[in-house]
Design a protein around this motif. Structure first.
Motif, PDB file in Angstrom:
ATOM      1  N   GLU A  20       5.475   6.605 -12.302  1.00  0.00           N
ATOM      2  CA  GLU A  20       4.756   6.950 -11.068  1.00  0.00           C
ATOM      3  C   GLU A  20       3.556   6.030 -10.863  1.00  0.00           C
ATOM      4  N   GLY A  21       3.110   5.367 -11.920  1.00  0.00           N
ATOM      5  CA  GLY A  21       1.963   4.464 -11.782  1.00  0.00           C
ATOM      6  C   GLY A  21       2.259   3.237 -10.942  1.00  0.00           C
ATOM      7  N   MET A  22       3.547   3.034 -10.619  1.00  0.00           N
ATOM      8  CA  MET A  22       3.949   1.861  -9.836  1.00  0.00           C
ATOM      9  C   MET A  22       4.374   2.225  -8.421  1.00  0.00           C
ATOM     10  N   ARG A  23       4.196   3.491  -8.034  1.00  0.00           N
ATOM     11  CA  ARG A  23       4.705   3.883  -6.724  1.00  0.00           C
ATOM     12  C   ARG A  23       3.605   3.936  -5.676  1.00  0.00           C
ATOM     13  N   LYS A  24       4.013   3.798  -4.407  1.00  0.00           N
ATOM     14  CA  LYS A  24       3.020   3.769  -3.317  1.00  0.00           C
ATOM     15  C   LYS A  24       2.281   5.099  -3.292  1.00  0.00           C
ATOM     16  N   VAL A  25       1.043   5.014  -2.809  1.00  0.00           N
ATOM     17  CA  VAL A  25       0.227   6.239  -2.768  1.00  0.00           C
ATOM     18  C   VAL A  25      -0.276   6.528  -1.365  1.00  0.00           C
ATOM     19  N   GLY A  26       0.117   5.662  -0.393  1.00  0.00           N
ATOM     20  CA  GLY A  26      -0.406   5.940   0.947  1.00  0.00           C
ATOM     21  C   GLY A  26       0.488   5.372   2.039  1.00  0.00           C
ATOM     22  N   ASP A  27      -0.023   5.492   3.299  1.00  0.00           N
ATOM     23  CA  ASP A  27       0.744   5.018   4.448  1.00  0.00           C
ATOM     24  C   ASP A  27      -0.149   4.178   5.354  1.00  0.00           C
ATOM     25  N   VAL A  28       0.453   3.257   6.080  1.00  0.00           N
ATOM     26  CA  VAL A  28      -0.260   2.530   7.126  1.00  0.00           C
ATOM     27  C   VAL A  28       0.021   3.269   8.421  1.00  0.00           C
ATOM     28  N   ILE A  29      -1.071   3.667   9.125  1.00  0.00           N
ATOM     29  CA  ILE A  29      -0.935   4.461  10.349  1.00  0.00           C
ATOM     30  C   ILE A  29      -1.542   3.670  11.508  1.00  0.00           C
ATOM     31  N   PRO A  30      -0.780   3.402  12.584  1.00  0.00           N
ATOM     32  CA  PRO A  30      -1.319   2.568  13.670  1.00  0.00           C
ATOM     33  C   PRO A  30      -2.504   3.237  14.354  1.00  0.00           C
ATOM     34  N   SER A  31      -3.619   2.489  14.459  1.00  0.00           N
ATOM     35  CA  SER A  31      -4.789   3.026  15.169  1.00  0.00           C
ATOM     36  C   SER A  31      -4.604   2.818  16.675  1.00  0.00           C
ATOM     37  N   THR A  32      -5.272   3.641  17.464  1.00  0.00           N
ATOM     38  CA  THR A  32      -5.254   3.416  18.918  1.00  0.00           C
ATOM     39  C   THR A  32      -6.114   2.210  19.276  1.00  0.00           C
ATOM     40  N   ASP A  33      -6.943   1.759  18.310  1.00  0.00           N
ATOM     41  CA  ASP A  33      -7.742   0.557  18.514  1.00  0.00           C
ATOM     42  C   ASP A  33      -6.922  -0.629  17.992  1.00  0.00           C
ATOM     43  N   SER A  34      -6.442  -1.460  18.892  1.00  0.00           N
ATOM     44  CA  SER A  34      -5.502  -2.520  18.483  1.00  0.00           C
ATOM     45  C   SER A  34      -6.149  -3.544  17.564  1.00  0.00           C
ATOM     46  N   GLU A  35      -7.504  -3.495  17.483  1.00  0.00           N
ATOM     47  CA  GLU A  35      -8.171  -4.488  16.615  1.00  0.00           C
ATOM     48  C   GLU A  35      -8.521  -3.873  15.262  1.00  0.00           C
ATOM     49  N   ALA A  36      -8.071  -2.659  15.099  1.00  0.00           N
ATOM     50  CA  ALA A  36      -8.432  -1.993  13.838  1.00  0.00           C
ATOM     51  C   ALA A  36      -7.191  -1.738  13.003  1.00  0.00           C
ATOM     52  N   MET A  37      -7.413  -1.462  11.732  1.00  0.00           N
ATOM     53  CA  MET A  37      -6.312  -1.084  10.833  1.00  0.00           C
ATOM     54  C   MET A  37      -6.645   0.288  10.242  1.00  0.00           C
ATOM     55  N   MET A  38      -5.633   1.119  10.130  1.00  0.00           N
ATOM     56  CA  MET A  38      -5.870   2.447   9.545  1.00  0.00           C
ATOM     57  C   MET A  38      -4.789   2.696   8.498  1.00  0.00           C
ATOM     58  N   PHE A  39      -5.215   3.205   7.360  1.00  0.00           N
ATOM     59  CA  PHE A  39      -4.240   3.523   6.312  1.00  0.00           C
ATOM     60  C   PHE A  39      -4.790   4.644   5.452  1.00  0.00           C
ATOM     61  N   THR A  40      -3.915   5.228   4.661  1.00  0.00           N
ATOM     62  CA  THR A  40      -4.378   6.246   3.714  1.00  0.00           C
ATOM     63  C   THR A  40      -4.242   5.708   2.298  1.00  0.00           C
TER      64      THR A  40
END
Ligand SMILES: NC(=O)C1=CN([C@@H]2O[C@H](COP(=O)(O)OP(=O)(O)OC[C@H]3O[C@@H](n4cnc5c(N)ncnc54)[C@H](O)[C@@H]3O)[C@@H](O)[C@H]2O)C=CC1
Ligand SMILES: CCCCCC(=O)O
Length: 485
Positions: free
Chosen positions: A121-141
């Motif tokens: 489990e130490g090698m598995r993803k822990v989050g998601d990339v979520i599209p922001s409504t601000d096209s110049e921004a990046m949002m992820f968990t």
């Protein structure tokens, strides 16, 4: 690690084995042989817990900064070492709490598999990339560890439960302080020695032993403990929850069960009998997932009970270290007295004692209770409502499948439930209407698999899930990150 003769287990704090500051010891006794001292454990108090929590707190940053894969490598090493010592660990378990050596080996092997599962489990993803409504921004968990996690465990699975809590806690970046049940503290020490030999950084893994009523609250109410994962009785679990809420600590409880098996009119009776015996009586009925209520449709009640009694009479009781033994003693004198008290109550409330109910002949030297079967049990009887945690089965006769599911749900617990039927409609109704965290079709109520979510509903749980990838939800917090260049 040496042989399994009587030995004294120390506390494990900051990478060092050390005696309790109290200078006191408690004895760990063999329930199969009254008077036999398996060894001694530290009888610690608050000051010892403070040292362990401080060591865990000091180790937090170093451990958290490691890559998950690096943390996983330590778990792989621990798994290999536990595997090398499987016989010694299993023998200590059998001598401390009575389950058969074969079951103890199986449980220890399960601990090895759990360690390897979470190492990966130490090698598995822990989050998601979520599209922001601000096209110049990046949002992820992303996810971050809780910090210091208190691991408080019962005596019935003294290897599997501590490991299925510690392994995810560690791989997701937490440091831990284990408080095992006193009845199986020596077994816990043998496992912790494997973690020591695996070379975990000092303070990442700690263990303090002693009376639960003394060091339990000292640990679970400690202001520097960020998370508490508990498995045990409802009484203790609810007390832990109250303390955790008071100081805003995250907590996870897995508690009692009163698990039913429904034997439908079209069931394979031989299969249903074997599963009732195995699910209800293996480990002397001391599993939270053990079957304790047997709900049988009227049409096949007599043939089912006849087969069940034939099989129960063949069960061999004795010392768990003997290869001939199928069922060992209750885990302690306290557990033994509890079980006998419930049996007396069952008789007093009018249930019919079909088999067992007493002490097996020729086994006076241990805390043995015969496999016990009650008939004519009604849903409101104490033995149909309360967790006995012993080799006691309550037979409840019903007419219809609807009545069977209603009876199965007629308790405050909801951990595991089984049904034996060939009818897909019955299976789907059971899956849909049975209020339990584990629902099993044509399989016994015990025997959960490590890669699947484990936990109860209603009063069996605080409603999180352990094991599998579900465990990440408790041992981490999600951060939602918004980045604008
Ligand atoms: N749902 C599940 O997954 C499981 C539930 N159980 C339940 O646990 C019970 C049997 O196990 P036991 O060890 O006797 O349970 P228990 O609740 O007495 O003890 C569990 C752990 O809590 C510790 N403890 C005791 N008092 C405490 C306190 N005031 N604060 C903090 N910790 C404390 C004990 O030392 C032990 O380590 C049964 O009711 C059984 O159903 C047991 C195993 C699994
Ligand atoms: C604490 C309960 C553990 C359940 C283990 C099993 O049913 O395989």
């Amino acid at each position: 690690m040496s042989d399994t003769t009587a030995f004294t287990a120390l506390n494990y704090i900051g990478g060092q084995w050390q005696p309790a500051l109290t200078g006191k010891l408690d004895a760990s006794l063999n329930p199969a042989n009254k008077g036999e001292v398996v060894g001694y454990l530290q009888s610690s108090d608050q000051a010892d817990v403070d040292l362990a929590v401080q060591a865990a707190k000091n180790a937090r940053i170093v451990w958290r900064k490691l890559a998950g894969s690096a943390r996983g490598d330590f778990l792989y090493k621990a798994a290999n070492i536990v595997e090398q010592h499987i016989n010694e660990i299993a023998e200590t378990m059998t001598r401390e709490m009575g389950k058969t050596f074969a079951e103890a080996k199986g449980e220890t092997a399960r601990g090895v598999a759990i360690l390897r599962y979470y190492a990966g489990e130490g090698m598995r993803k822990v989050g998601d990339v979520i599209p922001s409504t601000d096209s110049e921004a990046m949002m992820f968990t992303t996810r971050v560890p809780l910090g210091v996690v208190a691991v408080v465990t019962p005596w019935n699975f003294p290897v599997a439960i501590p490991i299925w809590k510690m392994a995810p806690a560690l791989v997701y970046g937490n440091t831990v302080v284990l408080k095992p049940a006193s009845e199986t503290a020596l077994t816990a020490a043998k496992v912790i020695q494997c973690f020591h030999e695996a070379g975990f950084p000092s303070g990442v893994v700690n263990m303090v032993t002693g009376k639960g009523s003394i060091i339990g609250p000292a640990l679970t109410e400690h202001p520097e403990v960020n998370g508490i994962t508990f498995t045990g009785s409802n009484t203790v679990g609810k007390g832990i929850a109250v303390g955790a809420i008071a100081r805003g600590a995250k907590y996870q409880l897995e508690m009692g069960g009163k698990n039913p098996v429904i034997v439908a009119a079209d069931a394979d009776l031989d299969l249903a009998v074997e599963a009732t015996i195995s699910g209800g009586l293996r480990s002397t009925g001391q599993k939270c997932t053990a079957t304790s209520r047997v709900i049988v449709q009227n049409e096949i009640y007599e043939p089912f009970v006849t087969k069940l009694l034939e099989r129960v009479k063949q069960l061999q009781m004795g010392d768990g270290m003997s290869p001939q033994t199928w069922m060992g003693p209750c885990a302690s004198e306290n557990q033994y007295n509890n079980v006998l008290s419930y049996i007396r109550q069952g008789v007093e409330e009018g249930a019919i004692l079909l088999y067992g109910g007493g002490k097996p002949k020729g086994l006076d030297n241990g805390y043995y209770v015969e496999p016990t079967i009650f008939a004519q049990v009604t849903s409101k009887m104490t033995i149909a409502q309360e967790e006995i945690f012993g080799p006691v089965l309550a037979l409840i006769k019903v007419e219809s499948l609807e009545e069977a599911i209603e009876a199965a749900n007629d308790v405050e617990f909801g951990l595991s439930a089984s049904i034996f039927t060939q009818n897909i409609g019955h299976m789907l109704s059971f899956i849909s209407e049975m209020d339990a965290g584990l629902v099993r079709i044509n399989a016994e109520s015990a025997g959960v698999e490590l890669q699947a979510p484990f936990g109860g509903m209603k009063q069996s749980s605080s409603h999180s899930r352990e094991q599998g990838q579900a465990a990440i939800e408790f041992y981490t917090s999600i951060k939602t990150v918004f980045v604008k260049a």
